[in-house]
Design a protein around this motif. Sequence first.
Motif, PDB file in Angstrom:
ATOM      1  N   THR A  93     -47.982  -9.166 -13.091  1.00 46.74           N
ATOM      2  CA  THR A  93     -47.991  -8.615 -14.457  1.00 46.74           C
ATOM      3  C   THR A  93     -46.588  -8.536 -15.057  1.00 46.74           C
ATOM      4  OG1 THR A  93     -47.888  -6.386 -13.538  1.00 46.74           O
ATOM      5  CG2 THR A  93     -50.071  -7.224 -14.074  1.00 46.74           C
ATOM      6  N   ASN A 130     -51.052 -14.963 -18.512  1.00 48.02           N
ATOM      7  CA  ASN A 130     -51.498 -13.563 -18.668  1.00 48.02           C
ATOM      8  C   ASN A 130     -52.187 -13.341 -20.008  1.00 48.02           C
ATOM      9  OD1 ASN A 130     -49.934 -13.430 -16.411  1.00 48.02           O
ATOM     10  ND2 ASN A 130     -48.529 -11.864 -17.152  1.00 48.02           N
ATOM     11  N   SER A 166     -48.119   0.614 -12.280  1.00 52.15           N
ATOM     12  CA  SER A 166     -49.586   0.564 -12.417  1.00 52.15           C
ATOM     13  C   SER A 166     -50.028  -0.687 -13.169  1.00 52.15           C
ATOM     14  CB  SER A 166     -50.107   1.799 -13.156  1.00 52.15           C
ATOM     15  OG  SER A 166     -49.853   2.952 -12.408  1.00 52.15           O
ATOM     16  N   GLY A 167     -49.048  -1.525 -13.595  1.00 46.98           N
ATOM     17  CA  GLY A 167     -49.407  -2.810 -14.208  1.00 46.98           C
ATOM     18  C   GLY A 167     -48.965  -2.980 -15.645  1.00 46.98           C
ATOM     19  N   ASP A 189     -54.056  -7.348 -12.798  1.00 46.58           N
ATOM     20  CA  ASP A 189     -53.083  -6.571 -12.033  1.00 46.58           C
ATOM     21  C   ASP A 189     -52.471  -7.448 -10.961  1.00 46.58           C
ATOM     22  OD1 ASP A 189     -54.888  -6.469  -9.857  1.00 46.58           O
ATOM     23  OD2 ASP A 189     -54.204  -4.460  -9.344  1.00 46.58           O
ATOM     24  N   SER A 190     -51.431  -6.938 -10.320  1.00 52.68           N
ATOM     25  CA  SER A 190     -50.576  -7.822  -9.526  1.00 52.68           C
ATOM     26  C   SER A 190     -51.210  -8.303  -8.218  1.00 52.68           C
ATOM     27  CB  SER A 190     -49.205  -7.201  -9.287  1.00 52.68           C
ATOM     28  OG  SER A 190     -49.368  -5.977  -8.666  1.00 52.68           O
ATOM     29  N   ASN A 202     -56.655  -0.546 -16.350  1.00 53.99           N
ATOM     30  CA  ASN A 202     -56.341  -1.344 -15.160  1.00 53.99           C
ATOM     31  C   ASN A 202     -57.524  -1.258 -14.176  1.00 53.99           C
ATOM     32  OD1 ASN A 202     -56.079   1.074 -13.814  1.00 53.99           O
ATOM     33  ND2 ASN A 202     -53.854   1.002 -13.661  1.00 53.99           N
TER      34      ASN A 202
END
Length: 308
Positions: A153, A160, A211-212, A147-148, A183
Amino acid sequence: MTDAKIWMDGSFVSWNDAKIHVLTHGLHYGTAVFEGIRCYKTHRGLAIFRLSDHILRLSLSAKIYFMNIKYSKRQIENAVIETINVNEPEENYVRVIAYYGYGKLGVNPLPNKVSVAIAIWKWDESITNREPEKGARLAVSSWTRIDSRSMPTQAKATANYANSALARMEALKMGFDEAVMLNPAGKVIEASAENIFVVRDDVFITPPVSSGALNGITRDSILAILHHSGSPFEIRDISREELYMADEVFLTGTAAGIREVGEIDNRMIGDGCIGKHTMRVKEKFHTITQGRDDIFSKRWLTYANQGQ
Ligand SMILES: Cc1ncc(COP(=O)(O)O)c(C=O)c1O
């Protein structure tokens, strides 16, 4: 391997000569960004799906990694079209990659030149189809999706895909076809290389990009199709158990297309085969990519043989 030509920094080279130095920065530190783009055979010739949207996403991925690509978006789009035109018309997957090259090896990529390459080949089915009449069998991964807070992301960076590869390998080794990833908040976010949609009580649900989930171009296309047809959809977090209770689940991605899901964690989804809502969007998507939809084909297809 093939006699296809690969575009490398402005020139075409033969497939076997498309080589880079073993000390290329991107190889060692995952400092490369890329796009996978589909090109479809239509009655008007080869058509590239959402070319400018893919190149825009590439440029935003590059921006996040401070990559100075020396070609404009338009130049890269034209290079994609040229690459398609010099190669076999049957080929249907285009990979555009920008990477920090050979020069100074160390974590900081900035001293290195950024190169761009474009290749085209026929993509084999990306999710193994053991029983073609059934949907894919998925397992929730033990690997949490990045996740960021740790990785951006929304940058489609090769780095990734180490996370994706771990999840995909785990699923395959356990006898499943693909992984569903949660996540860090424990919500369903996407598969290893596809976005996910759940259908319940005739409503389509997909997790938010915030949310990713990758802002997938196929996902966005499905949402546009649903919006246009007035079909109810929600963009919201999905809990793991909602997967098990779904009427239908499908995955979307450039490589995978729209892939129905038959089973998740050994629980059957619907009757295990393709559901009516999945079928409907799949058929619509096919009509669009075949150049036969009055609204979306016009909006989303770029014909490779323009002006010839
Ligand atoms: C992690 C991830 N999610 C979703 C997708 C689907 O995105 P798109 O539809 O743009 O191919 C991909 C494929 O690129 C992906 O790697």
